[in-house]
Write an enzyme that holds these catalytic residues in place. Structure first.
Site, PDB file in Angstrom:
ATOM      1  N   HIS A  19       0.877  -1.176   0.000  1.00  6.44           N
ATOM      2  CA  HIS A  19       0.000   0.000   0.000  1.00  6.44           C
ATOM      3  C   HIS A  19       0.916   1.229   0.000  1.00  6.44           C
ATOM      4  O   HIS A  19       1.729   1.399   0.912  1.00  6.44           O
ATOM      5  CB  HIS A  19      -0.930  -0.015   1.207  1.00  6.44           C
ATOM      6  CG  HIS A  19      -1.919  -1.125   1.166  1.00  6.44           C
ATOM      7  ND1 HIS A  19      -2.227  -1.910   2.266  1.00  6.44           N
ATOM      8  CD2 HIS A  19      -2.681  -1.598   0.140  1.00  6.44           C
ATOM      9  CE1 HIS A  19      -3.135  -2.807   1.922  1.00  6.44           C
ATOM     10  NE2 HIS A  19      -3.426  -2.633   0.639  1.00  6.44           N
ATOM     11  N   GLU A  22       1.555   3.614   3.176  1.00  6.50           N
ATOM     12  CA  GLU A  22       1.903   3.038   4.481  1.00  6.50           C
ATOM     13  C   GLU A  22       3.425   3.093   4.590  1.00  6.50           C
ATOM     14  O   GLU A  22       4.144   2.227   4.095  1.00  6.50           O
ATOM     15  CB  GLU A  22       1.335   1.631   4.606  1.00  6.50           C
ATOM     16  CG  GLU A  22      -0.198   1.646   4.568  1.00  6.50           C
ATOM     17  CD  GLU A  22      -0.838   0.273   4.652  1.00  6.50           C
ATOM     18  OE1 GLU A  22      -0.115  -0.731   4.871  1.00  6.50           O
ATOM     19  OE2 GLU A  22      -2.075   0.196   4.490  1.00  6.50           O
ATOM     20  N   HIS A 113       3.162  -3.466   6.744  1.00  5.71           N
ATOM     21  CA  HIS A 113       1.980  -2.613   6.641  1.00  5.71           C
ATOM     22  C   HIS A 113       1.826  -1.720   7.862  1.00  5.71           C
ATOM     23  O   HIS A 113       2.301  -2.046   8.962  1.00  5.71           O
ATOM     24  CB  HIS A 113       0.712  -3.472   6.511  1.00  5.71           C
ATOM     25  CG  HIS A 113       0.607  -4.192   5.209  1.00  5.71           C
ATOM     26  ND1 HIS A 113      -0.065  -3.683   4.124  1.00  5.71           N
ATOM     27  CD2 HIS A 113       1.111  -5.394   4.813  1.00  5.71           C
ATOM     28  CE1 HIS A 113       0.020  -4.541   3.111  1.00  5.71           C
ATOM     29  NE2 HIS A 113       0.733  -5.593   3.510  1.00  5.71           N
ATOM     30  N   GLU A 175       1.783  -5.768  10.779  1.00 10.20           N
ATOM     31  CA  GLU A 175       0.875  -4.616  10.780  1.00 10.20           C
ATOM     32  C   GLU A 175       1.145  -3.811  12.050  1.00 10.20           C
ATOM     33  O   GLU A 175       1.054  -4.352  13.158  1.00 10.20           O
ATOM     34  CB  GLU A 175      -0.578  -5.103  10.768  1.00 10.20           C
ATOM     35  CG  GLU A 175      -1.609  -4.034  10.568  1.00 10.20           C
ATOM     36  CD  GLU A 175      -1.879  -3.736   9.099  1.00 10.20           C
ATOM     37  OE1 GLU A 175      -1.893  -2.547   8.742  1.00 10.20           O
ATOM     38  OE2 GLU A 175      -2.104  -4.695   8.331  1.00 10.20           O
TER      39      GLU A 175
END
Length: 312
Positions: A19, A22, A113, A175
């Site tokens: 992404h 990010e 992420h 994450e």
């Protein structure tokens, strides 16, 4: 449990920018590339900026969400002039890091992420029996004290696994949040770097013949369902925000009757489920377009076997 063994993790991939907004993973991968770090002990390290177009534009994606493009169906679909950029890029990454499900795939793929939700440090993977990933998780959980560490289990068959980490023989996403998209925070960057350092340290120890004891791993959360915001039936616009008592409380216990949403008109929407569950990705910015206010999960404990590298 009986001891198990796996071949050495000889080829490791570390991916950022799946992404494009990010930023912790983008800058961490760029720093490794700047330092020209290409070996982890006996293992080769491949570093990848997964979605360079989105990174350049500082957007999550340009056409479609790249991290939903790694199912077997998409990876095997024919490419035409009309194929979205991220679907074509997914097939390029499958050639580089896979092919998915094959003996030629990377031994370990770690995808980086950020989330705007207050989730601390989470590892996300698809199997409750990938002993390599669960042993890595246990090391990270034991070693890192700067943030809570949890494991999120997505119970999907490999063919339907949609994220980039599924390209490897073993794979997981890291994450870390909360961090606004398009921003890099030093504290969040350092948590991610700690997790990557512990992962690479584990790989070196495993490949060098260290034996890892079995036992229980806790703070494992298995996905149950997603919850959408209340919406106007005519316009489909949201009509409420996450309730203040739930905001920033990812992985808390959500009991029947607890407040979930505060309507813009002032009413409170309460949780009407029967089972006590744990919300996560609460008010994630990128999930508004997916009609997701948060996910709900069950908490569980897993037992993992002793593990060491397969000799010979």
């Amino acid at each position: 449990m009986e001891p198990v063994s796996f071949p050495a993790q000889s080829r490791v991939a570390l991916c950022g920018g799946t992404h494009g907004n990010e930023m912790s993973g983008v800058y961490l991968v760029r720093e490794l590339q700047r330092q020209k770090i290409e070996k982890v002990g006996s293992a080769t390290l491949t570093t990848v900026i997964s979605n360079p177009r989105a990174v350049q534009m500082c957007k999550r994606y340009t056409d479609v969400d790249l991290n939903r493009c790694f199912t077997d169906a998409i990876l095997s679909s024919p490419v035409t002039d009309a194929t979205p950029y991220e679907m074509r890029r997914a097939q390029e990454l499958n050639t580089l890091l896979g092919p998915k499900g094959s003996m030629g795939a990377m031994d370990l793929v770690c995808d980086l992420h950020n989330t705007t939700a207050n989730m601390g440090l989470s590892l996300i993977s698809y199997s409750d029996q990938d002993w390599v990933i669960l042993h890595i998780y246990r090391q990270i959980q034991r070693k890192i004290t700067s943030a809570p560490v949890r494991f999120i289990l997505l119970d999907l068959p490999l063919a339907d696994a949609y994220s980039q980490d599924s390209l490897g023989k073993h794979g997981f996403s890291i994450e870390v949040g909360p961090q606004p998209h398009g921003v890099v925070r030093a504290d969040i960057f350092n948590i991610m770097k700690e997790a990557v350092d512990q992962t690479l340290d584990w790989v070196q120890c495993f490949n060098s013949g260290s034996a890892f004891e079995g036992g229980e791993v806790d703070d494992v959360y298995t996905f149950v369902k997603s919850v959408d915001y209340p919406r106007d039936p005519e316009t489909n616009q949201i009509t409420a925000a996450i309730h203040p008592q739930l905001q920033d409380r990812d992985f808390c216990l959500l009991h029947p009757g607890d407040p979930m949403f505060l309507m813009f008109s002032g009413e409170i929407v309460k949780y009407e489920g029967v089972e006590v569950l744990h919300p996560y990705f609460v008010n994630e910015c990128a999930y508004y377009e997916k009609s997701i206010a948060f996910h709900l999960a069950r908490k569980m404990t897993l037992t993992i076997p002793p593990l060491q590298v397969k000799k010979g």
